[in-house]
Design a protein around this motif. Structure first.
Motif, PDB file in Angstrom:
ATOM      1  N   PHE A  29     -26.655 -47.373 -24.620  1.00 33.50           N
ATOM      2  CA  PHE A  29     -27.941 -46.682 -24.551  1.00 33.50           C
ATOM      3  C   PHE A  29     -27.963 -45.434 -25.426  1.00 33.50           C
ATOM      4  O   PHE A  29     -28.962 -45.143 -26.081  1.00 33.50           O
ATOM      5  N   SER A  30     -26.866 -44.710 -25.442  1.00 33.12           N
ATOM      6  CA  SER A  30     -26.859 -43.390 -26.073  1.00 33.12           C
ATOM      7  C   SER A  30     -26.941 -43.421 -27.599  1.00 33.12           C
ATOM      8  O   SER A  30     -27.084 -42.371 -28.223  1.00 33.12           O
ATOM      9  N   VAL A  31     -26.871 -44.609 -28.212  1.00 29.80           N
ATOM     10  CA  VAL A  31     -26.943 -44.673 -29.675  1.00 29.80           C
ATOM     11  C   VAL A  31     -28.241 -45.300 -30.158  1.00 29.80           C
ATOM     12  O   VAL A  31     -28.384 -45.607 -31.347  1.00 29.80           O
ATOM     13  N   THR A  32     -29.186 -45.484 -29.267  1.00 29.61           N
ATOM     14  CA  THR A  32     -30.441 -46.132 -29.656  1.00 29.61           C
ATOM     15  C   THR A  32     -31.641 -45.276 -29.293  1.00 29.61           C
ATOM     16  O   THR A  32     -31.683 -44.663 -28.217  1.00 29.61           O
ATOM     17  N   ALA A  33     -32.613 -45.235 -30.196  1.00 34.88           N
ATOM     18  CA  ALA A  33     -33.859 -44.530 -29.919  1.00 34.88           C
ATOM     19  C   ALA A  33     -34.694 -45.320 -28.915  1.00 34.88           C
ATOM     20  O   ALA A  33     -34.573 -46.547 -28.814  1.00 34.88           O
ATOM     21  N   MET A  34     -35.536 -44.601 -28.199  1.00 35.60           N
ATOM     22  CA  MET A  34     -36.401 -45.215 -27.192  1.00 35.60           C
ATOM     23  C   MET A  34     -37.846 -44.801 -27.435  1.00 35.60           C
ATOM     24  O   MET A  34     -38.122 -43.732 -28.005  1.00 35.60           O
ATOM     25  N   GLY A  35     -38.757 -45.642 -26.982  1.00 38.74           N
ATOM     26  CA  GLY A  35     -40.161 -45.323 -27.168  1.00 38.74           C
ATOM     27  C   GLY A  35     -41.010 -45.819 -26.013  1.00 38.74           C
ATOM     28  O   GLY A  35     -40.576 -46.644 -25.208  1.00 38.74           O
ATOM     29  N   TRP A  36     -42.217 -45.273 -25.933  1.00 42.34           N
ATOM     30  CA  TRP A  36     -43.235 -45.733 -24.995  1.00 42.34           C
ATOM     31  C   TRP A  36     -44.455 -46.164 -25.804  1.00 42.34           C
ATOM     32  O   TRP A  36     -44.889 -45.468 -26.724  1.00 42.34           O
ATOM     33  N   PHE A  37     -44.974 -47.299 -25.417  1.00 39.93           N
ATOM     34  CA  PHE A  37     -46.201 -47.820 -26.001  1.00 39.93           C
ATOM     35  C   PHE A  37     -47.167 -48.142 -24.870  1.00 39.93           C
ATOM     36  O   PHE A  37     -46.768 -48.197 -23.706  1.00 39.93           O
ATOM     37  N   ARG A  38     -48.422 -48.366 -25.203  1.00 38.78           N
ATOM     38  CA  ARG A  38     -49.399 -48.759 -24.186  1.00 38.78           C
ATOM     39  C   ARG A  38     -50.385 -49.748 -24.780  1.00 38.78           C
ATOM     40  O   ARG A  38     -50.604 -49.780 -25.993  1.00 38.78           O
ATOM     41  N   GLN A  39     -50.955 -50.538 -23.884  1.00 42.30           N
ATOM     42  CA  GLN A  39     -51.934 -51.524 -24.310  1.00 42.30           C
ATOM     43  C   GLN A  39     -53.045 -51.607 -23.280  1.00 42.30           C
ATOM     44  O   GLN A  39     -52.800 -51.927 -22.113  1.00 42.30           O
ATOM     45  N   ALA A  40     -54.244 -51.296 -23.727  1.00 43.92           N
ATOM     46  CA  ALA A  40     -55.425 -51.391 -22.883  1.00 43.92           C
ATOM     47  C   ALA A  40     -56.051 -52.776 -23.074  1.00 43.92           C
ATOM     48  O   ALA A  40     -55.839 -53.426 -24.115  1.00 43.92           O
ATOM     49  N   PRO A  41     -56.834 -53.242 -22.110  1.00 41.79           N
ATOM     50  CA  PRO A  41     -57.461 -54.561 -22.228  1.00 41.79           C
ATOM     51  C   PRO A  41     -58.285 -54.691 -23.504  1.00 41.79           C
ATOM     52  O   PRO A  41     -59.091 -53.822 -23.825  1.00 41.79           O
ATOM     53  N   GLY A  42     -58.053 -55.765 -24.231  1.00 48.60           N
ATOM     54  CA  GLY A  42     -58.811 -56.014 -25.450  1.00 48.60           C
ATOM     55  C   GLY A  42     -58.383 -55.204 -26.650  1.00 48.60           C
ATOM     56  O   GLY A  42     -59.022 -55.278 -27.707  1.00 48.60           O
ATOM     57  N   LYS A  43     -57.319 -54.424 -26.496  1.00 47.54           N
ATOM     58  CA  LYS A  43     -56.870 -53.574 -27.606  1.00 47.54           C
ATOM     59  C   LYS A  43     -55.439 -53.916 -27.984  1.00 47.54           C
ATOM     60  O   LYS A  43     -54.703 -54.522 -27.208  1.00 47.54           O
ATOM     61  N   GLU A  44     -55.059 -53.501 -29.177  1.00 50.25           N
ATOM     62  CA  GLU A  44     -53.692 -53.719 -29.624  1.00 50.25           C
ATOM     63  C   GLU A  44     -52.741 -52.718 -28.959  1.00 50.25           C
ATOM     64  O   GLU A  44     -53.158 -51.652 -28.518  1.00 50.25           O
ATOM     65  N   ARG A  45     -51.494 -53.103 -28.915  1.00 53.82           N
ATOM     66  CA  ARG A  45     -50.472 -52.201 -28.389  1.00 53.82           C
ATOM     67  C   ARG A  45     -50.357 -50.995 -29.324  1.00 53.82           C
ATOM     68  O   ARG A  45     -50.276 -51.157 -30.548  1.00 53.82           O
ATOM     69  N   GLU A  46     -50.335 -49.798 -28.726  1.00 57.84           N
ATOM     70  CA  GLU A  46     -50.286 -48.596 -29.547  1.00 57.84           C
ATOM     71  C   GLU A  46     -49.131 -47.682 -29.153  1.00 57.84           C
ATOM     72  O   GLU A  46     -48.712 -47.634 -27.992  1.00 57.84           O
ATOM     73  N   PHE A  47     -48.657 -46.961 -30.139  1.00 53.90           N
ATOM     74  CA  PHE A  47     -47.571 -46.030 -29.941  1.00 53.90           C
ATOM     75  C   PHE A  47     -48.015 -44.847 -29.100  1.00 53.90           C
ATOM     76  O   PHE A  47     -49.125 -44.332 -29.260  1.00 53.90           O
ATOM     77  N   VAL A  48     -47.118 -44.394 -28.206  1.00 56.73           N
ATOM     78  CA  VAL A  48     -47.388 -43.221 -27.382  1.00 56.73           C
ATOM     79  C   VAL A  48     -46.395 -42.091 -27.703  1.00 56.73           C
ATOM     80  O   VAL A  48     -46.787 -40.985 -28.051  1.00 56.73           O
TER      81      VAL A  48
END
Length: 124
Positions: A29-48
């Motif tokens: 885990f400690s050598v990899t970057a992490m991210g959060w994304f979100r997806q609303a209904p009818g929309k593309e997944r977007e970076f948070v």
């Protein structure tokens, strides 16, 4: 085998707060970057938000800057997203994602592993 499990989603009124957590297993885990994304209904997944492997770099979408904070605890293999001043437009399924590199990424294609997602609903 890498697994990511999100928790902490729910229903909150506008202006409220939620804290999402993501527990990671498998790999280092400690050598990899992490991210959060979100997806609303009818929309593309977007970076948070994203955080580098050593937590030295963080990056946020303009829509959440100043309201959301990403953090990680490498000793516990967890990454969190503190969400304050929530707005109805923050309503979405939120996904935790893991890269195979140390540096942050801001597009879904840069992430190899994904959690199942947790629903966040903000009422007006």
């Amino acid at each position: 085998q890498v697994q990511l499990v999100e928790s902490g989603g729910g229903l909150v009124q506008a202006g409220g707060s939620l804290r999402l957590s993501c527990a990671a297993s498998g790999g280092t885990f400690s050598v990899t970057a992490m991210g959060w994304f979100r997806q609303a209904p009818g929309k593309e997944r977007e970076f948070v938000a994203a955080i580098s492997a050593n937590a030295g770099n963080t990056y946020y979408a303009d829509s959440v800057k100043g309201r959301f904070t990403i953090s990680r605890e490498n000793a516990k293999n967890t990454v969190s997203l503190q969400m304050n001043s929530l707005k109805p437009e923050d309503t979405a399924v939120y996904y935790c994602a893991r890269r195979t590199f140390q540096g942050v990424g801001i597009t879904p294609n840069e992430y190899r592993y994904w959690g199942q997602g947790t629903q966040v609903t903000v009422s007006s």
